[in-house]
Scaffold this motif. Structure first.
Motif, PDB file in Angstrom:
ATOM      1  N   HIS A  54       0.819  -1.226   0.000  1.00  0.00           N
ATOM      2  CA  HIS A  54       0.000   0.000   0.000  1.00  0.00           C
ATOM      3  C   HIS A  54       0.851   1.273   0.000  1.00  0.00           C
ATOM      4  O   HIS A  54       0.324   2.362   0.252  1.00  0.00           O
ATOM      5  CB  HIS A  54      -0.906   0.028   1.241  1.00  0.00           C
ATOM      6  CG  HIS A  54      -1.932  -1.061   1.280  1.00  0.00           C
ATOM      7  ND1 HIS A  54      -2.797  -1.316   0.236  1.00  0.00           N
ATOM      8  CD2 HIS A  54      -2.241  -1.976   2.243  1.00  0.00           C
ATOM      9  CE1 HIS A  54      -3.590  -2.334   0.556  1.00  0.00           C
ATOM     10  NE2 HIS A  54      -3.261  -2.761   1.750  1.00  0.00           N
ATOM     11  N   ARG A  87     -11.492 -13.733   7.001  1.00  0.00           N
ATOM     12  CA  ARG A  87     -11.932 -12.517   6.301  1.00  0.00           C
ATOM     13  C   ARG A  87     -13.431 -12.307   6.483  1.00  0.00           C
ATOM     14  O   ARG A  87     -13.896 -11.178   6.636  1.00  0.00           O
ATOM     15  CB  ARG A  87     -11.598 -12.600   4.811  1.00  0.00           C
ATOM     16  CG  ARG A  87     -10.127 -12.656   4.469  1.00  0.00           C
ATOM     17  CD  ARG A  87      -9.405 -11.357   4.653  1.00  0.00           C
ATOM     18  NE  ARG A  87      -9.928 -10.266   3.881  1.00  0.00           N
ATOM     19  CZ  ARG A  87      -9.318  -9.088   3.729  1.00  0.00           C
ATOM     20  NH1 ARG A  87      -8.130  -8.879   4.307  1.00  0.00           N
ATOM     21  NH2 ARG A  87      -9.858  -8.131   3.045  1.00  0.00           N
ATOM     22  N   ASP A 120      -5.215 -11.980   3.003  1.00  0.00           N
ATOM     23  CA  ASP A 120      -6.269 -11.992   1.987  1.00  0.00           C
ATOM     24  C   ASP A 120      -6.189 -13.171   1.023  1.00  0.00           C
ATOM     25  O   ASP A 120      -7.053 -13.311   0.148  1.00  0.00           O
ATOM     26  CB  ASP A 120      -6.302 -10.658   1.225  1.00  0.00           C
ATOM     27  CG  ASP A 120      -5.019 -10.361   0.491  1.00  0.00           C
ATOM     28  OD1 ASP A 120      -4.143 -11.255   0.404  1.00  0.00           O
ATOM     29  OD2 ASP A 120      -4.879  -9.232  -0.016  1.00  0.00           O
TER      30      ASP A 120
HETATM   31 MG    MG Z   1      -5.419  -6.268   2.964  1.00  0.00          MG
END
Ligand code: MG
Ligand code: CDP
Length: 144
Positions: A54, A87, A120
């Motif tokens: 990110h 998740r 993820d």
């Molecule tokens: Mg993530």
């Protein structure tokens, strides 16, 4: 379905609000087992490396500030379909959009301060577990 392991982090807001037991309760009730756990304060370079994917996003600096603002609990969760299940229990990134009953919907304060991290994918899970834990830290709980 196969037995999987995934990385979970209870972020600083979860620790400061004393929600460790509540969050782990969600995992345990859903059949996930904690097979490694450590509380620690992330250093800035470490948080930057963990969230490197990110680094060019506008929220990156603020995310690193938040993740280094207090201790976190890093854990390895094990169970059938653990990556997807974790998740699902966490809910969507933005607590306002997360399904009722999910951890983030229940306790998340904002899209940034959303209480928990979860790998993820299976590949990310392997990398993220290795980021924090060695093989010796992860306990085998499959035996009775
Ligand atoms: Mg993530
Ligand atoms: O954690 P998750 O995989 O659901 O979301 P992500 O897209 O991988 O983003 C990582 C973390 O960055 C989120 O959990 C939030 O804490 C933060 N974030 C943010 O502050 N603002 C955004 N618009 C998106 C994510």
């Amino acid at each position: 379905m196969t037995l999987e392991r995934t990385l979970s982090i209870i972020k600083p807001d979860g620790i400061s609000r004393n929600l460790i037991g509540a969050v782990i309760g969600h995992f345990e009730r859903a059949g996930l087992r904690v097979v490694a756990a450590r509380m620690r304060r992330l250093g800035r370079p470490e948080a930057e490396r963990f969230y490197a994917v990110h680094h060019s996003r506008p929220f990156f600096a603020s995310l690193v500030d938040y993740m280094t603002s207090g201790p976190v609990l890093v854990q390895v969760l094990e169970g059938e379909d653990a990556v997807r299940k974790n998740r699902e229990l966490m809910g969507a990134t933005d607590p306002a959009r997360a399904a009722p009953g999910t951890i983030r919907r229940e306790w998340g304060e904002s899209i940034e301060r959303n209480l928990v991290h979860g790998s993820d994918s299976l590949e990310t899970a392997r990398e993220e577990i290795h980021f924090f834990f060695g093989a010796i830290d992860v306990c085998d709980r499959t035996d009775p």
